[in-house]
Write a protein that holds these residues in place. Structure first.
Motif, PDB file in Angstrom:
ATOM      1  N   LYS A 143       4.481  -5.277  -9.126  1.00 26.40           N
ATOM      2  CA  LYS A 143       5.106  -5.798  -7.616  1.00 26.40           C
ATOM      3  C   LYS A 143       5.774  -5.916  -7.464  1.00 26.40           C
ATOM      4  CE  LYS A 143       0.951  -4.508  -5.842  1.00 26.40           C
ATOM      5  NZ  LYS A 143       1.445  -3.442  -5.140  1.00 26.40           N
ATOM      6  N   GLY A 162       4.110  -1.395  -2.376  1.00 29.48           N
ATOM      7  CA  GLY A 162       5.157  -3.251  -1.816  1.00 29.48           C
ATOM      8  C   GLY A 162       5.857  -3.290  -2.885  1.00 29.48           C
ATOM      9  N   GLU A 178       5.194  -7.504   1.585  1.00 29.30           N
ATOM     10  CA  GLU A 178       4.641  -8.684   1.827  1.00 29.30           C
ATOM     11  C   GLU A 178       4.870  -9.366   0.167  1.00 29.30           C
ATOM     12  OE1 GLU A 178       2.737  -9.504   4.300  1.00 29.30           O
ATOM     13  OE2 GLU A 178       3.330  -7.646   5.511  1.00 29.30           O
ATOM     14  N   PRO A 216       3.917 -10.634  -3.580  1.00 29.99           N
ATOM     15  CA  PRO A 216       4.148  -9.469  -4.409  1.00 29.99           C
ATOM     16  C   PRO A 216       2.539 -10.963  -4.715  1.00 29.99           C
ATOM     17  CG  PRO A 216       6.406  -9.836  -4.769  1.00 29.99           C
ATOM     18  CD  PRO A 216       6.133 -10.984  -3.249  1.00 29.99           C
ATOM     19  N   GLN A 251       0.223 -12.149  -3.306  1.00 27.66           N
ATOM     20  CA  GLN A 251      -0.814 -12.440  -1.631  1.00 27.66           C
ATOM     21  C   GLN A 251      -1.338 -10.915  -2.485  1.00 27.66           C
ATOM     22  OE1 GLN A 251      -2.176 -14.566  -1.250  1.00 27.66           O
ATOM     23  NE2 GLN A 251      -0.347 -16.188  -0.672  1.00 27.66           N
ATOM     24  N   GLN A 252      -0.510 -10.196  -2.949  1.00 28.37           N
ATOM     25  CA  GLN A 252      -1.097  -8.170  -2.824  1.00 28.37           C
ATOM     26  C   GLN A 252      -2.606  -8.187  -4.503  1.00 28.37           C
ATOM     27  OE1 GLN A 252       2.036  -5.320  -2.739  1.00 28.37           O
ATOM     28  NE2 GLN A 252       3.696  -6.625  -1.689  1.00 28.37           N
ATOM     29  N   GLU A 253      -3.092  -7.884  -3.598  1.00 20.85           N
ATOM     30  CA  GLU A 253      -4.260  -7.545  -4.844  1.00 20.85           C
ATOM     31  C   GLU A 253      -3.998  -5.970  -5.308  1.00 20.85           C
ATOM     32  OE1 GLU A 253      -6.579  -8.774  -5.408  1.00 20.85           O
ATOM     33  OE2 GLU A 253      -6.881 -10.254  -3.840  1.00 20.85           O
ATOM     34  N   ILE A 254      -3.874  -5.992  -6.622  1.00 23.19           N
ATOM     35  CA  ILE A 254      -3.359  -4.902  -7.638  1.00 23.19           C
ATOM     36  C   ILE A 254      -4.599  -4.303  -8.392  1.00 23.19           C
ATOM     37  CG2 ILE A 254      -0.821  -5.404  -7.970  1.00 23.19           C
ATOM     38  CD1 ILE A 254      -2.057  -6.057 -10.896  1.00 23.19           C
ATOM     39  N   THR A 300      -5.898  -0.497  -6.761  1.00 22.17           N
ATOM     40  CA  THR A 300      -6.334  -0.598  -5.847  1.00 22.17           C
ATOM     41  C   THR A 300      -4.444   0.118  -4.364  1.00 22.17           C
ATOM     42  OG1 THR A 300      -4.830  -2.821  -5.038  1.00 22.17           O
ATOM     43  CG2 THR A 300      -7.524  -2.162  -4.989  1.00 22.17           C
ATOM     44  N   VAL A 301      -3.058   0.952  -5.204  1.00 26.90           N
ATOM     45  CA  VAL A 301      -2.570   1.331  -4.312  1.00 26.90           C
ATOM     46  C   VAL A 301      -2.718   2.508  -4.187  1.00 26.90           C
ATOM     47  CG1 VAL A 301      -1.292   2.275  -7.557  1.00 26.90           C
ATOM     48  CG2 VAL A 301      -0.071   1.480  -5.093  1.00 26.90           C
TER      49      VAL A 301
END
Lengths: 631, 307
Positions: free
Chosen positions: A264, A288, B280, B282, B284-287, B295-296
């Motif tokens: 990320k 993202g 957003e 990082p 907080q992002q589900e990977i 999930t990308v």
């Protein structure tokens, strides 16, 4: 060496001149497979670099596999660059020295160039065309100076095509100059009997993100070029095949690997040949990934480490000089057991070296980088497909074993562009699983959190900064289980042993195909070729059935079991793109086995399939060491 | 739930020299954590190397003791990865203005919401008192054989010029002033510098003692207004910067001011810039999903690869 069916030859003879028949024969490899090499070149900044992509995409759309490579100077405008695309029906992983046909529109590309001191900068590409090959040149280039009676020369009036198109589309001539690449590509495609409609579609697709005015100009040039070729005899009829492929570059492969893994944060400082990886990610905000370009590689790796401590998958991408600047923090990550992922797209070294040329010179550095003893993982993918998967795997390893992971690519892979089957990409994505190792939320019933809890295998539960139940201390000083500074000798021993026993765990857990690959049967082979990284491409393409290859993918910790293959081999040779035979040295230090023969290349240019084939034969005939010098 | 100073004690005891100004800074940091109301679990103190940088070990919040000169990038990495964390830096003048000066200047270009508390004692104390970047030229301190041959830098002027949005000076024995400034810095949105003139009784007693500070440091005039009241008013921003720089340029090294020189809550902070790109937080992002499947969404990427 080449054979076409007699009947086919007879028919063709009836239709075409003898000369062209020979050319057709050259465009087919053994077993009548289409396998040919196309080349172009020109001054950097002249737009010629786009020709490689355009031509490759036309070939891919036509159903063929491509392997493209670019060679250029550390310069923005004016210096000579050249581009090779090998086109084949079968999977290819390398290119060859000689082109079946080529197209040039400047004198320097054809005749070479010297600098103000009379030193040769490059020798020109007349010598690169196969006997009976075809050369397309601009009308302005003096044909009579080309000392090759064995090639077919076609002249095109580049200027008049550009001029007509510029007038037709109402753009200024200087603005239209850049479309010479379209003339080069379309004239080449014409010779392969690609239909005009298909070319138009392909070119429109290549320029799909450009303004309509640009697309229209390029299409006008394509149209005029095609019409101007109408009197030329086509070299061959390249059948359209039904293969669906993507077009991908090596740096994109690394970027995709990172995306799949859930990276990320990508942090980078501009450096050739690595920057394209980061700029690709930045161009895709939908992934993202926060792409950050701070003031130096010192800052880069600090930001990566900080993000990693916060529990986010973060990485960088660099080349030798930048990688060297990250050294202290790599040592810190070893000491603090902080996951780091670094992709080093190696280039000619030492120092600034050859910024735009390839080399595999960082292997021993990557293994030893950083003061003091600590375990780390060094990986080396050898193909674009492996680059995607290995880069993604690097994040799992970094978190499972809590250490720095270095992925060694190089300029050869980074700036190779090739066709890639969509299914192959999907398979990598579908089979990948994120494994964050012992990343946990602290259980308060277990008392105070110890970041460096001593465990049997050396791995301690890791929390994210901001854990609701615990605070975490991390120190680059020697520390106790809590992460507080402690210089006591018994604690020192325990912590040193903790950090230095991860290698056993890694070697016991990684699967065979994560450690190394074997091509052909070493037990039945007269020669076992040992190699790593981008050298594997030409090795796979060059070896015969009585030769086998061993590709080491896990460089550190070294998979010692491979020594059995080496011991049992009739003859061994190392193939590397460096002067020190670094993998050979490493294998020797890890296993005691000394590989007896060497094929090395360190002129900054990648190994070509045909030069390697010749070198393998020389080794088989008793030579101990062969230095390659293909340009 | 209110926390007390005792709650913020770690089980480590500090090993600073008797009379060291770092003890005063430590107390002020703890006070500031309490008074600003931040969650200790969501607070991170990042440090470099040196006496100052041992501080994180003595506070019961997250502590990242990094490398000499590098706490700023580490802190930026932490904050960019998880914007919910309060990220403080405690490091020395050698660390920040010497080996790490490139980061010190460049960090302002991003205006990441991190707070620099720089323990500024004019010397590299832990290596036995060599001259640091803030020691005036010609000054002879205990650890150097001859008077300092380098001229000093003024970190506050540099900070304002570079783009710091909160710039203050205080001294280590004035816990109240430090605490107040630290609370303001923590509540400020953006990159903040507090240069804390720190007593070093072992290597720079002459110029950093409590009595030297009380004779040579004066608070900024009570009428001095450091705050940019309309953050979008470029003219006011410039005037407030010039006002601060003028005072700093006119100061002599034996007559300096303490207090808040400049504060501009510039809404253009790095988090906002990243969010404006649609990137957003990082953390907080589900990977991946529960099975570890990524999930990308690579749809657009694959589209760009299509011929």
């Amino acid at each position: 060496m080449l054979y076409l069916k007699a009947a086919a030859i007879k028919t063709l003879k009836y239709l075409l001149k003898d000369f062209i028949i020979l050319t057709i024969a050259l465009l087919f490899g053994e077993n009548n497979m289409v396998d040919f090499t196309w080349m172009t070149g020109g001054k950097q900044g002249s737009g010629i670099d786009a020709a490689l992509e355009m031509f490759s995409k036309i070939m891919i759309k036509h159903g063929y596999k491509t392997f493209g490579y670019r060679e250029y100077f550390s310069n923005i405008k004016g210096m000579h660059s050249f581009f090779i695309v090998r086109v084949s029906e079968k999977e290819i992983r390398s290119f060859e020295s000689y082109a079946d046909f080529a197209v040039f529109f400047d004198n320097e590309s054809v005749f070479g160039e010297k600098n103000q001191h009379g030193e040769t900068i490059h020798e020109g590409h007349i010598r690169d065309i196969k006997s009976n090959g075809t050369l397309i040149i601009d009308k302005k280039i003096d044909k009579s100076k080309i000392n090759r009676n064995d090639i077919n020369i076609i002249t095109i009036d580049f200027d008049s095509i550009i001029k007509s198109a510029a007038q037709k589309m109402n753009v200024s001539l200087p603005e239209a100059e850049i479309t010479k690449n379209v003339v080069a590509v379309v004239s080449s495609a014409y010779l392969l009997s690609i239909e005009k409609e298909e070319l138009i579609e392909s070119i429109s697709s290549t320029f799909r993100n450009k303004p309509q005015k640009v697309i229209d100009l390029n299409l006008a040039v394509a149209d005029l070029t095609y019409e101007s070729m109408k009197n030329e005899k086509q070299i061959m009829k390249l059948d359209k095949l039904q293969n669906e492929s993507l077009y991908i570059e090596g740096t994109t492969a690394a970027a995709i690997g990172k995306s799949i893994a859930g990276c990320k944060i990508q942090v980078y400082y501009p450096i050739t040949p690595a920057s394209d990886e980061s700029t690709f990610l930045e161009a895709h905000p939908e992934l993202g990934i926060r792409v950050i370009q701070p003031e130096s590689e010192l800052a880069v790796i600090g930001i990566v480490a900080g993000a990693s401590l916060a529990g986010v998958r973060a990485a960088t991408s660099t080349s030798g000089p930048g990688f060297a600047l990250m050294t202290e923090t790599v040592s810190y990550a070893g000491m603090t057991e902080t996951p780091l992922v670094i992709v080093d797209h190696q280039r000619g070294a030492p120092a600034t070296g050859l910024p735009t040329r390839t080399e595999q010179g960082d292997l021993l550095f990557a293994i030893h980088q950083g003061h003091g003893d600590f375990d780390r993982i060094v990986l080396s993918p050898g193909t674009i497909e492996q680059m995607i998967k290995t880069t993604a795997d690097a994040f799992n390893y970094a978190e499972r074993y809590q250490l720095p992971v270095i992925v060694l690519g190089d300029k050869f892979i980074a700036q190779t562009s090739k066709s890639l089957k969509k299914d192959a990409l999907n398979e990598i994505i579908d089979t990948y699983r994120v494994d964050r190792g012992l990343l946990v939320e602290h259980d308060p019933s277990k008392g105070e959190y110890k970041r460096y809890l001593l465990t049997n295998n050396g791995i301690s539960p890791r929390i994210k900064l901001g854990d609701p139940n615990a605070v975490m201390y991390v120190a680059g000083d020697e520390h106790d289980e809590y992460g507080h500074v402690l210089e006591e000798p018994n604690n020192r021993n325990k912590m040193m042993e903790k950090r230095n026993k991860k290698k056993e765990l890694i070697l016991s857990e990684l699967k065979r195909d994560e450690k190394y690959e074997i091509y052909n049967d070493p037990g039945k082979a007269d020669l076992l070729i040992v190699t790593w990284g981008s050298s594997i491409g030409p090795v796979i393409d060059a070896i015969k059935e009585d030769e086998a290859a061993l590709q080491i993918k896990l460089i550190q910790p070294y998979p010692k079991e491979t020594v059995e293959l080496l011991k049992n081999a009739k003859k061994t040779v190392i193939v590397e793109q460096n002067i020190g035979a670094q993998l050979k040295q490493h294998i020797s230090s890890q296993t005691g086995f000394m590989i007896e023969n060497e094929i090395l290349k360190y002129n900054g240019r990648p190994i070509r399939c045909d030069e390697l084939r010749e070198a393998i034969d020389r080794i088989k005939n008793g030579e101990k060491k062969v230095i390659l010098n293909g340009y | 739930m209110a926390i007390s100073l005792k709650d913020l004690d770690s089980h480590e005891l500090n090993d600073w020299c008797p009379g060291c100004g770092d003890a005063g800074i430590l107390l002020a940091v703890k006070n500031a954590i309490i008074n600003s109301g931040v969650d200790p679990h969501k607070t991170v103190i990042v440090s470099g190397i040196g006496c100052s940088s041992k501080l994180p070990h003595f506070v019961n919040v997250n502590g990242i003791h990094t490398l000499h000169g590098r706490p700023i990038p580490f802190a930026e990495g932490v904050k960019i990865a998880n914007p919910e964390l309060t990220v403080l830096i405690d490091s020395g003048d050698g660390d920040t203005y010497g080996i790490g000066v490139g980061h010190f200047i460049s960090a302002a270009r991003r205006n990441v919401d991190i707070k620099l508390f720089v323990h500024d004692n004019g010397v590299y104390a832990l290596t036995k008192g060599q001259a640091s970047p803030t020691l005036p030229e010609g000054t002879k301190v205990k650890g150097i054989a001859l008077p300092n041959i380098n001229s000093p830098i003024d970190p506050l002027i540099l900070a304002i010029a570079a783009g710091y949005t909160f710039v203050a000076r205080t001294q280590s024995y004035n816990v109240k002033e430090q605490t107040d400034l630290m609370v303001k810095a923590i509540r400020h949105k953006g990159i903040a510098l507090i240069d804390i003139m720190q007593g070093c009784p072992s290597y720079n007693e002459e110029y950093t003692s409590s009595s030297w500070f009380s004779q040579h440091l004066i608070p900024l005039d009570s009428n001095y207004d450091p705050v940019v009241h309309n953050p979008l008013d470029e003219k006011e921003v410039m005037e407030k910067k010039l006002q601060a720089i003028k005072i700093l340029l006119e100061e002599k090294s034996d007559k300096m001011h303490t207090g808040l020189f400049f504060q501009w809550e510039n809404p253009d902070n790095f988090e906002k810039r990243l969010m404006d790109r649609g990137l957003e937080s990082p953390i907080q992002q589900e990977i991946c999903n529960k099975d570890g499947k990524p999930t990308v969404d690579l749809t657009k990427v694959v589209q760009t690869l299509e011929v």
